[in-house]
Design a protein around this motif. Structure first.
Motif, PDB file in Angstrom:
ATOM      1  N   LEU A  52      13.551 -28.757 -42.042  1.00  0.00           N
ATOM      2  CA  LEU A  52      13.093 -30.048 -41.537  1.00  0.00           C
ATOM      3  C   LEU A  52      12.441 -29.891 -40.169  1.00  0.00           C
ATOM      4  O   LEU A  52      12.972 -29.201 -39.295  1.00  0.00           O
ATOM      5  CB  LEU A  52      14.254 -31.030 -41.429  1.00  0.00           C
ATOM      6  N   ILE A  53      11.296 -30.539 -39.994  1.00  0.00           N
ATOM      7  CA  ILE A  53      10.604 -30.546 -38.703  1.00  0.00           C
ATOM      8  C   ILE A  53      11.093 -31.748 -37.922  1.00  0.00           C
ATOM      9  O   ILE A  53      10.714 -32.894 -38.185  1.00  0.00           O
ATOM     10  CB  ILE A  53       9.080 -30.585 -38.892  1.00  0.00           C
ATOM     11  N   SER A  74      18.043 -26.556 -43.094  1.00  0.00           N
ATOM     12  CA  SER A  74      17.876 -25.797 -41.850  1.00  0.00           C
ATOM     13  C   SER A  74      16.996 -26.611 -40.921  1.00  0.00           C
ATOM     14  O   SER A  74      15.820 -26.853 -41.210  1.00  0.00           O
ATOM     15  CB  SER A  74      17.251 -24.425 -42.124  1.00  0.00           C
ATOM     16  N   GLN A  75      17.564 -27.038 -39.830  1.00  0.00           N
ATOM     17  CA  GLN A  75      16.916 -27.982 -38.921  1.00  0.00           C
ATOM     18  C   GLN A  75      16.198 -27.243 -37.796  1.00  0.00           C
ATOM     19  O   GLN A  75      16.756 -26.334 -37.191  1.00  0.00           O
ATOM     20  CB  GLN A  75      17.959 -28.927 -38.334  1.00  0.00           C
ATOM     21  N   GLY A  79      18.990 -31.477 -32.911  1.00  0.00           N
ATOM     22  CA  GLY A  79      19.271 -32.857 -33.270  1.00  0.00           C
ATOM     23  C   GLY A  79      19.325 -33.077 -34.769  1.00  0.00           C
ATOM     24  O   GLY A  79      18.396 -32.703 -35.494  1.00  0.00           O
ATOM     25  N   ILE A  80      20.409 -33.691 -35.256  1.00  0.00           N
ATOM     26  CA  ILE A  80      20.537 -33.970 -36.691  1.00  0.00           C
ATOM     27  C   ILE A  80      20.972 -35.412 -36.938  1.00  0.00           C
ATOM     28  O   ILE A  80      21.604 -35.714 -37.958  1.00  0.00           O
ATOM     29  CB  ILE A  80      21.520 -33.003 -37.372  1.00  0.00           C
ATOM     30  N   ALA A  81      20.608 -36.307 -36.026  1.00  0.00           N
ATOM     31  CA  ALA A  81      20.981 -37.712 -36.213  1.00  0.00           C
ATOM     32  C   ALA A  81      20.343 -38.306 -37.456  1.00  0.00           C
ATOM     33  O   ALA A  81      20.839 -39.304 -37.997  1.00  0.00           O
ATOM     34  CB  ALA A  81      20.583 -38.517 -34.979  1.00  0.00           C
ATOM     35  N   ALA A  94      25.160 -27.123 -46.806  1.00  0.00           N
ATOM     36  CA  ALA A  94      25.267 -26.631 -45.438  1.00  0.00           C
ATOM     37  C   ALA A  94      24.122 -27.178 -44.598  1.00  0.00           C
ATOM     38  O   ALA A  94      22.986 -27.300 -45.076  1.00  0.00           O
ATOM     39  CB  ALA A  94      25.241 -25.106 -45.419  1.00  0.00           C
ATOM     40  N   VAL A  95      24.410 -27.501 -43.343  1.00  0.00           N
ATOM     41  CA  VAL A  95      23.399 -27.975 -42.398  1.00  0.00           C
ATOM     42  C   VAL A  95      23.419 -27.035 -41.195  1.00  0.00           C
ATOM     43  O   VAL A  95      24.408 -26.976 -40.457  1.00  0.00           O
ATOM     44  CB  VAL A  95      23.662 -29.420 -41.946  1.00  0.00           C
ATOM     45  N   ALA A  96      22.337 -26.283 -41.034  1.00  0.00           N
ATOM     46  CA  ALA A  96      22.227 -25.335 -39.927  1.00  0.00           C
ATOM     47  C   ALA A  96      21.340 -25.925 -38.841  1.00  0.00           C
ATOM     48  O   ALA A  96      20.272 -26.479 -39.131  1.00  0.00           O
ATOM     49  CB  ALA A  96      21.638 -24.013 -40.419  1.00  0.00           C
ATOM     50  N   THR A  97      21.792 -25.828 -37.609  1.00  0.00           N
ATOM     51  CA  THR A  97      21.008 -26.346 -36.486  1.00  0.00           C
ATOM     52  C   THR A  97      20.395 -25.194 -35.706  1.00  0.00           C
ATOM     53  O   THR A  97      20.954 -24.092 -35.645  1.00  0.00           O
ATOM     54  CB  THR A  97      21.886 -27.189 -35.555  1.00  0.00           C
ATOM     55  N   GLY A  98      19.246 -25.462 -35.111  1.00  0.00           N
ATOM     56  CA  GLY A  98      18.497 -24.423 -34.433  1.00  0.00           C
ATOM     57  C   GLY A  98      18.557 -24.519 -32.930  1.00  0.00           C
ATOM     58  O   GLY A  98      19.549 -24.943 -32.342  1.00  0.00           O
ATOM     59  N   THR A  99      17.471 -24.150 -32.331  1.00  0.00           N
ATOM     60  CA  THR A  99      17.386 -24.159 -30.876  1.00  0.00           C
ATOM     61  C   THR A  99      15.996 -24.640 -30.480  1.00  0.00           C
ATOM     62  O   THR A  99      15.146 -24.877 -31.330  1.00  0.00           O
ATOM     63  CB  THR A  99      17.652 -22.753 -30.309  1.00  0.00           C
ATOM     64  N   GLY A 100      15.802 -24.779 -29.191  1.00  0.00           N
ATOM     65  CA  GLY A 100      14.500 -25.216 -28.698  1.00  0.00           C
ATOM     66  C   GLY A 100      14.406 -24.945 -27.218  1.00  0.00           C
ATOM     67  O   GLY A 100      15.275 -24.306 -26.622  1.00  0.00           O
TER      68      GLY A 100
END
Length: 321
Positions: A52-53, A74-75, A79-81, A94-100
């Motif tokens: 997801l973008i 994979s985000q 942010g996953i609101a 599964a929901v993976a969060t990234g970085t920025g």
């Protein structure tokens, strides 16, 4: 894995160096945003993973019900609101969060400040139309820059203001005020004080239930008629409709915005105001930032595919699929 990447407006993902990491996987990319469930189901039904973008497509329980093959989201970014995490967990997704990084957004913020205060877009358009020097701009040196939220982005924008010779005034939670004071910046007495004193006021708050609508019509109406409000964070920080009404009333005198309640924007009342400078949520749309955001999202996806999931917002689902 079968991977779907929606909402790649510029078709830029394929051009990233990190995209080669997905070699060997079946990747489908869409360059527009759709909201209709039937269309989303058609696009996502065979996906085992979604990349997801940011928050462009909400992932709801109702949508997930139609996606029985989905194993991973994979985000890009943390942010996953926009993702129903509880629904994902119930379904074993599964929901993976990234970085920025804050740099691209901070730079865009400062670009909007300079563009609005010096009327750069208007002067460019006027010159192309055959007119020469149509407006008198306003300089930044010696004026007050208000920073509402002294986090990673807000602190960078504050430093830019200091370099430009502005008086920087900060308001936010206790931690923000402590960090700002340690960095040598002044702090406001209250949110009201910040809005009343700022010549340029930039919002840098995370959107959550406590900050939604934190900027009211009264706050905007207390701003100087010569002031500029900048919002590159989230539109929902401002009470719906309050900014349009405030700009029409002349307090503040200008606004520069990169975020809107419903995106992508096809039409918006702000686009019809001469004292609003609007950009299409491009704060993070910059190549170095994209490499960082997507590189992290792809690495999380590959780790999951190899049986070693990491950076999961719901680690309890690890090993279920």
């Amino acid at each position: 894995m079968k991977i779907v990447i929606p909402d790649d407006y510029q078709d830029g993902v394929r051009s990233l160096e990190c995209f080669s990491r997905l070699s060997g996987h079946e990747v489908t990319i869409y360059n527009d945003t759709v909201r209709d469930f039937d269309q989303l189901e058609e696009r996502f039904r065979d996906a085992e993973a979604l990349v997801l973008i940011r928050e462009r497509t909400p992932i709801t329980d109702a949508l997930l019900e139609r996606l029985p093959r989905l194993r991973l989201i994979s985000q890009t970014g943390k942010g996953i609101a926009h993702v129903d995490l509880d629904a994902c967990t119930r379904r074993g997704i599964a929901v993976a969060t990234g970085t920025g990084a804050p740099f691209a957004a901070a730079e865009l913020t400062w670009g909007l400040v300079l563009s609005a205060m010096r009327h750069i877009p208007d002067e460019v358009a006027a010159m192309k139309a055959g007119r020469w020097q149509t407006r008198v701009g306003t300089g930044l040196r010696g004026r007050t820059l208000g920073i509402f939220g002294y986090g990673k982005i807000g602190s960078l924008v504050a430093e830019y203001g200091r370099v430009f010779g502005m008086r920087v005034l900060v308001w936010g939670r206790e931690g923000s005020l402590e960090r700002a004071t340690a960095a040598g910046f002044d702090t406001a007495d209250s949110q009201d004080d910040l809005f009343e004193r700022s010549d340029v006021l930039s919002l840098h708050l995370t959107l959550n239930p406590g900050t939604r609508g934190i900027v009211t019509a009264a706050h905007l109406g207390a701003m100087k008629p010569s002031a500029l409000l900048v919002n590159t964070s989230r539109a929902e920080l401002i009470v719906p409709g309050a900014l349009v009404d405030a700009l029409k009333a002349g307090r503040p005198g200008m606004a520069a915005l990169d975020v809107y309640e419903d995106e992508p924007v096809r039409d918006h009342p702000l686009l019809h105001l001469n004292n609003a400078l609007c950009t299409p949520h491009v704060g993070f749309v910059e190549r170095d930032g994209y490499e960082l955001y997507f590189g992290a999202a792809f690495d999380n996806l590959l780790a999951f595919a190899e049986g070693s999931p990491r950076n999961l917002a719901n680690p309890e689902v690890a090993g279920q699929s």
